[in-house]
Design a protein around this motif. Structure first.
Motif, short mmCIF file in Angstrom:
data_model
loop_
_atom_site.label_atom_id
_atom_site.label_comp_id
_atom_site.label_asym_id
_atom_site.label_seq_id
_atom_site.Cartn_x
_atom_site.Cartn_y
_atom_site.Cartn_z
N SER A 155 63.25 52.83 21.43
CA SER A 155 64.19 51.64 21.80
C SER A 155 63.19 50.42 21.39
O SER A 155 61.84 50.21 21.54
CB SER A 155 64.28 51.51 23.33
OG SER A 155 64.85 52.41 23.81
N ARG A 201 55.86 46.19 28.10
CA ARG A 201 55.49 46.83 27.06
C ARG A 201 55.56 45.75 26.14
O ARG A 201 54.71 45.63 25.14
CB ARG A 201 56.44 47.87 26.73
CG ARG A 201 56.36 49.38 27.69
CD ARG A 201 57.26 50.29 27.29
NE ARG A 201 57.44 50.64 25.75
CZ ARG A 201 58.58 50.86 25.20
NH1 ARG A 201 59.63 50.88 25.85
NH2 ARG A 201 58.45 51.31 23.95
N ASN A 225 62.27 51.04 42.67
CA ASN A 225 63.34 50.45 42.02
C ASN A 225 64.25 49.53 43.17
O ASN A 225 64.58 48.52 43.37
CB ASN A 225 64.26 51.39 41.42
CG ASN A 225 65.10 50.74 40.23
OD1 ASN A 225 64.82 50.16 39.58
ND2 ASN A 225 66.42 50.84 40.82
N VAL A 258 59.42 47.29 32.81
CA VAL A 258 58.60 48.01 32.21
C VAL A 258 58.87 47.60 30.91
O VAL A 258 57.74 47.48 29.86
CB VAL A 258 58.72 49.47 32.42
CG1 VAL A 258 57.90 50.44 31.35
CG2 VAL A 258 58.13 49.98 33.74
N ASP A 259 60.04 47.50 30.31
CA ASP A 259 60.34 47.05 28.89
C ASP A 259 59.60 45.70 28.67
O ASP A 259 59.16 45.41 27.57
CB ASP A 259 62.14 47.08 28.43
CG ASP A 259 62.30 48.33 28.44
OD1 ASP A 259 61.78 49.37 28.13
OD2 ASP A 259 63.64 48.61 28.45
N TYR A 308 60.19 56.30 41.94
CA TYR A 308 60.94 55.80 41.01
C TYR A 308 61.82 54.89 41.97
O TYR A 308 62.22 53.71 42.01
CB TYR A 308 61.32 56.20 40.07
CG TYR A 308 61.94 55.62 38.97
CD1 TYR A 308 61.23 54.84 37.81
CD2 TYR A 308 63.60 55.12 39.03
CE1 TYR A 308 62.00 54.19 36.95
CE2 TYR A 308 64.13 54.18 38.24
CZ TYR A 308 63.27 53.68 37.26
OH TYR A 308 63.93 52.90 36.30
N TRP A 309 62.50 55.77 42.57
CA TRP A 309 63.78 55.45 43.39
C TRP A 309 63.42 54.27 44.54
O TRP A 309 64.07 53.03 44.73
CB TRP A 309 64.74 56.54 43.94
CG TRP A 309 65.68 56.24 44.93
CD1 TRP A 309 67.01 55.92 44.94
CD2 TRP A 309 65.55 55.83 46.61
NE1 TRP A 309 67.67 55.67 45.93
CE2 TRP A 309 66.60 55.56 47.06
CE3 TRP A 309 64.42 56.10 47.45
CZ2 TRP A 309 66.90 55.27 48.12
CZ3 TRP A 309 64.61 55.69 48.76
CH2 TRP A 309 65.89 55.37 49.23
N GLY A 321 55.74 51.04 35.53
CA GLY A 321 56.51 52.41 35.08
C GLY A 321 55.71 53.73 35.08
O GLY A 321 56.28 54.56 35.22
N SER A 351 65.16 46.23 37.67
CA SER A 351 65.12 47.31 37.60
C SER A 351 63.62 47.57 37.07
O SER A 351 63.19 47.01 36.24
CB SER A 351 66.34 47.98 36.87
OG SER A 351 66.17 47.69 35.53
N LEU A 352 63.08 48.79 37.64
CA LEU A 352 61.74 49.06 37.05
C LEU A 352 61.90 49.39 35.52
O LEU A 352 60.91 49.05 34.77
CB LEU A 352 61.18 50.67 37.56
CG LEU A 352 60.79 50.59 39.10
CD1 LEU A 352 60.42 51.90 39.26
CD2 LEU A 352 59.65 49.60 39.10
N SER A 353 62.85 49.72 34.93
CA SER A 353 63.02 49.90 33.46
C SER A 353 63.10 48.71 32.59
O SER A 353 62.41 48.45 31.64
CB SER A 353 64.24 50.98 33.03
OG SER A 353 65.47 50.02 33.70
N GLU A 354 63.64 47.65 33.37
CA GLU A 354 63.53 46.35 32.55
C GLU A 354 62.33 45.77 32.81
O GLU A 354 62.04 45.25 31.78
CB GLU A 354 64.76 45.61 33.12
CG GLU A 354 66.24 45.99 33.10
CD GLU A 354 67.32 45.15 34.01
OE1 GLU A 354 68.40 44.90 33.22
OE2 GLU A 354 66.97 45.14 34.95
#
Length: 332
Positions: A61, A290, A28, A286-287, A24-25, A16, A281-284
């Motif tokens: 979050s 983390r 992803n 990265v979460d 990012y696009w 991330g 996805s990158l967000s998932e």
């Protein structure tokens, strides 16, 4: 080959940072996924209950802290020139040459990586097929045949069938992705207890502490001749050694001060990654990364599912009971 559970986990931390706009696009869009939950439905082991992290601010979050089980496969992909050059064989088909169940304890401060020998004889359950219908139940079948006949969905179903442990996620990396990840990290340092002289994996290296590039690291993950009894069990020991070495390498590499290398690592990981739809996805990713930030190489235990030679074929193995069942029970 190795679909290194540890390196995949630690590598997620990288994905991330600094990824904005087109980068990012692009990253992803690299990630491929399989909808395992939809394919398997509700006929699965119970899903663990997760909880948000304590003390999370109202605006942040909350990160999950519950236990997690992830099936990590290293696929002997046969597609693409790069994979073929690295030993993937002909132009069609693939095998799950490496399978590891990564169990992350509640609190996400400790992890256990359990290797399942590919030559283990199991009862392969009936698996749904993309084309419709399903495979037949197969008794006394090699474990890695599940991926060959039914892909990721059948691999997950087979693991859940023999362990009674719910796989929360699925991660797969192929030959070329593993080699490129090691190169992007600047290599990996391992200490070998004996010389390796294996024409099949093309690895010829002396014992001692050695710095390996991506091609050499992949060869080490595939080596079995001249190690132990020459079976898959000896190779698993090398793979687990490599997992720990990669975790240590990732931890010691300050990627966040080197945007170019950071992007190269992220590109290597995402372009060769297949996940379930909960991590696509990158967000998932990265979460998840983390939530594992406090997990170090020293906190990762590597073991192999207890096995014994199969009575029907001493070139194959079967689960050793009750030790295997006790191990899987500890991961539920």
């Amino acid at each position: 080959m190795l679909k290194a559970a540890g390196l995949t986990m630690a590598g997620l931390l990288v994905l991330g940072a600094g990824a904005a706009g087109w980068a990012y696009w692009h990253l992803n869009g690299n990630i491929k996924s399989v909808d395992i939950n939809n394919a398997l439905g509700d006929d699965r082991p119970a899903k663990p209950v997760t909880s948000p992290s304590a003390g999370a601010s109202a605006s942040a979050s909350p990160l999950p802290t519950g236990s997690l089980n992830i099936l990590v496969l290293g696929s002997d992909s046969r597609s693409g020139k790069e994979n073929k050059a690295l030993g993937g064989g002909d132009s069609s088909g693939a095998r799950s040459d490496t399978a590891m169940v990564v169990h992350i304890d509640a609190g996400r401060r400790k992890a256990t990586v359990v290797s399942i020998p590919r030559d283990t004889l199991v009862t392969r359950p009936s698996c749904p097929l993309k084309s419709g219908g399903s495979t037949a139940v197969a008794y006394g079948s090699m474990f890695n045949s599940a991926y060959s006949v039914g892909g990721a969905v059948c691999a997950v179903k087979t693991v859940e069938s023999i362990t009674d442990v719910r796989m929360d996620h699925y991660v797969e990396i192929d030959f070329s992705g593993f080699a490129r990840l090691v190169d992007a990290l600047g290599g990996v340092t391992v200490t070998l207890d004996q010389d390796i002289d294996d024409d099949d994996s093309h690895l010829h290296i002396k014992a001692g502490t050695r710095r390996l590039d991506g091609t050499q690291a992949l060869a080490l993950a595939r080596t079995r001749h001249g190690i132990g009894d020459g079976s898959d069990l000896g190779r698993i020991g090398l793979q687990q050694k490599l997992v720990k070495a990669l975790l240590e390498q990732i931890s010691s590499t300050d990627l966040f001060t080197d945007p170019a290398r950071l992007y190269t690592v992220a590109e290597a990981v995402t372009s060769s990654l297949t996940t379930d739809t909960g991590l696509d996805s990158l967000s998932e990713l990265v979460d998840l990364g983390r939530s594992l930030k406090g997990l170090s190489a020293a906190d990762v235990r590597t073991v192999m599912m207890p096995v014994v030679p199969a009575p029907s074929d001493h070139n194959r193995v079967v689960a050793k009971e009750p030790a295997a069942s006790e191990l899987w029970k500890s991961l539920r």
